[in-house]
Motif scaffolding. Structure first.
Motif, PDB file in Angstrom:
ATOM      1  N   GLN A   1      -8.151   3.224  -1.783  1.00 54.41           N
ATOM      2  CA  GLN A   1      -6.858   3.879  -1.937  1.00 54.41           C
ATOM      3  C   GLN A   1      -6.774   4.658  -3.252  1.00 54.41           C
ATOM      4  O   GLN A   1      -6.140   5.699  -3.325  1.00 54.41           O
ATOM      5  CB  GLN A   1      -5.733   2.852  -1.882  1.00 54.41           C
ATOM      6  N   MET A   2      -7.427   4.142  -4.266  1.00 56.51           N
ATOM      7  CA  MET A   2      -7.412   4.814  -5.566  1.00 56.51           C
ATOM      8  C   MET A   2      -8.402   5.979  -5.602  1.00 56.51           C
ATOM      9  O   MET A   2      -8.638   6.542  -6.675  1.00 56.51           O
ATOM     10  CB  MET A   2      -7.794   3.839  -6.690  1.00 56.51           C
TER      11      MET A   2
ATOM     12  N   ALA B   1      -4.178   8.913 -12.370  1.00 57.49           N
ATOM     13  CA  ALA B   1      -4.044   7.468 -12.320  1.00 57.49           C
ATOM     14  C   ALA B   1      -5.416   6.813 -12.263  1.00 57.49           C
ATOM     15  O   ALA B   1      -6.354   7.377 -11.713  1.00 57.49           O
ATOM     16  CB  ALA B   1      -3.225   7.064 -11.099  1.00 57.49           C
ATOM     17  N   VAL B   2      -5.518   5.644 -12.882  1.00 54.08           N
ATOM     18  CA  VAL B   2      -6.743   4.854 -12.746  1.00 54.08           C
ATOM     19  C   VAL B   2      -6.369   3.384 -12.582  1.00 54.08           C
ATOM     20  O   VAL B   2      -5.255   2.980 -12.887  1.00 54.08           O
ATOM     21  CB  VAL B   2      -7.679   4.961 -13.979  1.00 54.08           C
TER      22      VAL B   2
ATOM     23  N   ALA C   1       0.831  -1.202   0.000  1.00 49.93           N
ATOM     24  CA  ALA C   1       0.000   0.000   0.000  1.00 49.93           C
ATOM     25  C   ALA C   1       0.868   1.257   0.000  1.00 49.93           C
ATOM     26  O   ALA C   1       0.529   2.260  -0.639  1.00 49.93           O
ATOM     27  CB  ALA C   1      -0.924   0.002   1.207  1.00 49.93           C
ATOM     28  N   LEU C   2       2.011   1.188   0.683  1.00 48.06           N
ATOM     29  CA  LEU C   2       2.899   2.331   0.757  1.00 48.06           C
ATOM     30  C   LEU C   2       3.478   2.656  -0.625  1.00 48.06           C
ATOM     31  O   LEU C   2       3.565   3.804  -1.042  1.00 48.06           O
ATOM     32  CB  LEU C   2       4.033   2.031   1.744  1.00 48.06           C
ATOM     33  N   TRP C   3       3.839   1.584  -1.338  1.00 49.00           N
ATOM     34  CA  TRP C   3       4.396   1.779  -2.680  1.00 49.00           C
ATOM     35  C   TRP C   3       3.352   2.350  -3.626  1.00 49.00           C
ATOM     36  O   TRP C   3       3.636   3.241  -4.410  1.00 49.00           O
ATOM     37  CB  TRP C   3       4.967   0.469  -3.218  1.00 49.00           C
TER      38      TRP C   3
ATOM     39  N   THR D   1     -10.269  -5.772  -2.910  1.00 47.86           N
ATOM     40  CA  THR D   1     -10.735  -4.847  -3.946  1.00 47.86           C
ATOM     41  C   THR D   1     -11.286  -3.580  -3.290  1.00 47.86           C
ATOM     42  O   THR D   1     -11.045  -2.471  -3.755  1.00 47.86           O
ATOM     43  CB  THR D   1     -11.820  -5.512  -4.810  1.00 47.86           C
ATOM     44  N   ARG D   2     -12.011  -3.774  -2.171  1.00 45.64           N
ATOM     45  CA  ARG D   2     -12.541  -2.610  -1.450  1.00 45.64           C
ATOM     46  C   ARG D   2     -11.401  -1.698  -1.002  1.00 45.64           C
ATOM     47  O   ARG D   2     -11.450  -0.484  -1.158  1.00 45.64           O
ATOM     48  CB  ARG D   2     -13.332  -3.075  -0.218  1.00 45.64           C
TER      49      ARG D   2
END
Lengths: 395, 287
Positions: free
Chosen positions: A370-371, A347-348, A334-336, A364-365
């Motif tokens: 995060q996105m 970004a997508v 997640a950090l990366w 996925t959630r």
């Protein structure tokens, strides 16, 4: 009149057209292949095949055409990854896996037995305990239960768990030869084309020239401006292997469509989730991995970042140190991802799983969140929405 | 066809039978020939050699990212006309003075058949090949400014090279013959070296080629050395008069730095190579 050859080639996926067939006839009339079958072969190839990626298919079809029969052996051999036959010592297997191989008498013995059996076997096989095929307990074949088995020609893994299995070595390099039937995806990607003015000044700026000439008191002062050109830059990161095998086909289509569309297109592969390394070539993923940090440094903020992945994994793979299925990661994935997202504002994430399933999968959630909900389905509609999002100024 | 001129290997260029068939097919039917292949396998060289061996003039058109199809036909130099009009020059009244002939026009106009090289067509914009379809097919085009129809007196042999940076459109591909220059195998490579360095000693060549193909087979090399780089390297070896034995000396400190630069173009690759030379020597010692 080679009509048969023509249709066989088309069936094998070599895009031959009538024009080319007629060209071949003109060439033959001109006496270009009088000498030998070799010359005829070369002439056919140079006329009918326009891409080296199709050379292999052409050879297969031509061989079958000349000899009048399809060779099952060749077809099977084509499916065996060369790595297995040549580079067995380079595979870094775990201790357990080595023991398993030893139970068959070692790697060489296993490969020997495999080749022998391939010689004996001439047709498709299902079930049973000896022949290469599917659903058996023979050490060779797909979907089987023999732990020391060699897996051949996997279409997709039967149960989608990300176990440390051999097949993860077998990531196919994404072949971008799926050109037909992807017109709709291509159309959606066209949205990403954005015309901006930068580059060399080479177009006459008429208004600028008039105004500037007037300012100079009638002395001509020519103004030039950069021409409109497609300047979209894209960084494509794709998930390969594991649970993505199901969608590899779809991804190949996207990849193939994308390549012709942009001026700058860089692509990287990752497995399940982004960590400190990504790679460009699946067969060389261990030697040629590239640091994610380096990728962030190399590509400017104006690159648009597109992830393609099904986002289905264990939540640990996202949030935990050491959560990766393949290696020990010092920092959570997640950090990366966050670092990438901080750098690339546009970004997508494209997800080949049907949209209604997303919220039921915990990982996925997590990624969706995060996105910032910039996750879209890998369908023409989803891509169009994603491209709209990428080209909008909203980061 | 009337002219029975055929292309074959020359004293400076080794062509495989496949390549010869393709070139001769393109020559006979007057179609363009598209050549692809790894960098350094002699794609551009081919056009020069074909022109030379057929005794034809060569028109080179090196394509860049800003090149437009129009540039190959002609350009209307409106800017100098405008300037001339300001200065009251006489020639300003005839637009013909400001039409600059491009490479294709020159080839179409030539009194004898020529060879046209369109080099690295994939560097240009996506639309570039599409804009040339009619010109390549009919070998003619129309000049709007002077209302002239230009047709080729003799169909030139067009050789087009591509490095695969972009996909070429199907409509374009359909009009071409295609050949992919494979990386030469050892036999062909010996012939190639033979025409470039006839004076090379057999044992030096053997050692050098062994090393060269081993370098190419090394997994993880960032850039594989190509034929042209091999030839440069051999030239260096010959110029320095390095004996074959030196390529496999036992002394690991003696790595002949002169040759690295010609074959390997980055640091990591040099390290890999050094390891390889070391292993190669150890192998020889054991044998």
């Amino acid at each position: 009149m080679f009509i048969d050859l023509f249709y066989r080639l088309r069936k094998a996926g070599v895009p031959v057209s009538v024009t080319e067939l007629i060209t071949l006839h003109s060439a033959l009339e001109a006496g270009l292949a009088e000498a030998s079958i070799d010359q005829f072969y070369q002439l056919c190839r140079t006329t009918l095949v326009k891409d080296e990626r199709h050379y292999d298919r052409f050879d297969t079809v031509f061989g079958a055409y000349v000899h009048g029969s399809d060779s099952v052996m060749d077809a099977i051999f084509a499916e065996i990854p060369l790595d297995w036959l040549q580079r067995s010592n380079e595979l870094d297997l775990t201790e357990e896996e080595r023991l398993e191989i030893d139970s068959m008498g070692g790697w060489d013995a296993l490969m020997e037995a495999f080749k022998e059996r391939l010689q004996e076997q001439r047709e498709r096989h299902e079930g049973g305990n000896k022949w290469i095929g599917t659903a058996g307990t023979s050490p060779f074949g797909a979907f089987g239960q023999n732990p020391e088995g060699i897996r051949i020609s996997q279409g997709a893994s039967r149960n989608r768990s990300a176990a440390k299995v051999w097949e993860k070595r077998e990531f196919k390099n994404l072949d971008d030869n799926v050109e037909l039937g992807i017109r709709n995806i291509k159309m959606a990607l066209r949205r990403l084309r954005k015309f901006t003015r930068d580059g060399v000044a080479e177009e006459l700026d008429l208004l600028g020239t008039i105004s500037s000439t007037a300012r100079q008191g009638g002395m001509l002062d020519i103004q030039l401006r950069p021409e409109r050109r497609n300047t979209v830059k894209v960084l494509l990161c794709m998930d390969v292997g594991g649970s993505m095998d199901y969608y590899i086909q779809q991804c190949e289509e996207l990849f193939s469509a994308a390549r012709a569309e942009f001026k700058h297109l860089e692509y990287f592969y990752f497995h399940n989730y982004v960590y400190e390394k990504m790679w460009k070539d699946n067969r060389r993923r261990h030697e040629q991995a590239k640091n994610t940090a380096e990728i962030i440094r190399t590509y400017g903020k104006d690159y648009k970042l597109i992830f393609v992945g099904d986002a289905a994994m264990s939540p640990y793979e996202i949030s935990a140190v050491g959560g990766s299925v393949e290696h020990w990661n010092e920092e959570p994935g997640a950090l990366w991802t966050q670092r990438l997202l901080d750098h690339f504002k546009h970004a997508v994430w494209l997800n080949p799983e049907p949209e209604q399933r997303w919220l039921r999968v915990p990982s996925t959630r997590l990624i969706h969140k995060q996105m910032d909900e910039r996750m879209y389905a890998l369908t023409p509609k989803g891509i169009e929405a994603a491209m709209r999002r990428l080209t909008s100024n909203k980061a | 066809m009337t002219d029975k001129v055929k292309f074959s290997s020359t004293s400076t260029y080794i062509a495989t039978p496949e390549l010869m068939t393709s070139v001769n097919a393109a020559l006979t039917l007057g179609r363009p020939l598209l050549i692809k292949g790894e960098p350094g396998t002699g794609k551009t060289q081919l056009a020069e050699e074909v022109a030379h061996s057929l005794g034809r003039d060569l028109h080179r058109w090196h394509v860049k990212s800003t090149t437009k199809a129009q540039h190959g036909l002609y350009e209307y130099d409106a800017v100098s006309r405008l300037r001339d009009s300001q200065l009251g020059e006489e020639k300003v009244h005839d637009i013909k003075n400001y039409i600059v002939k491009g490479c294709l026009w020159q080839a179409f106009d030539a009194s004898a058949p020529t060879v046209v090289l369109i080099d690295e067509i994939d560097k240009a914009d996506i639309e570039f090949p599409n804009d040339l379809l009619l010109e390549l097919d009919k070998m003619e085009f129309y000049v709007h400014e002077t209302q002239q129809q230009i047709s080729a007196v003799h169909r030139p042999l067009m050789i087009i090279t591509s490095n695969n940076e972009k996909e070429l459109p199907d409509a374009f591909l359909r009009r071409c013959f295609f050949h992919y220059i494979r990386f030469p195998d050892r036999d062909i490579m010996e012939q190639i070296v033979g025409v470039h360095h006839p004076e090379i000693k057999k044992n030096l060549l053997r050692e050098a080629l062994t090393l060269f193909f081993e370098v190419r087979d090394t997994p993880g090399l960032k850039k594989k050395p190509s034929t042209s780089e091999l030839l440069d390297w051999l030239k260096l070896l010959l110029a320095e008069d390095i004996p074959a034995e030196k390529l496999r000396t036992e002394d690991s400190n003696d790595l002949i730095p002169a040759m690295h630069g010609a074959l390997l173009k980055n640091e990591q690759d040099v390290h890999l190579f050094e390891r390889l030379v070391f292993m190669h020597r150890r192998q020889n010692k054991n044998n």
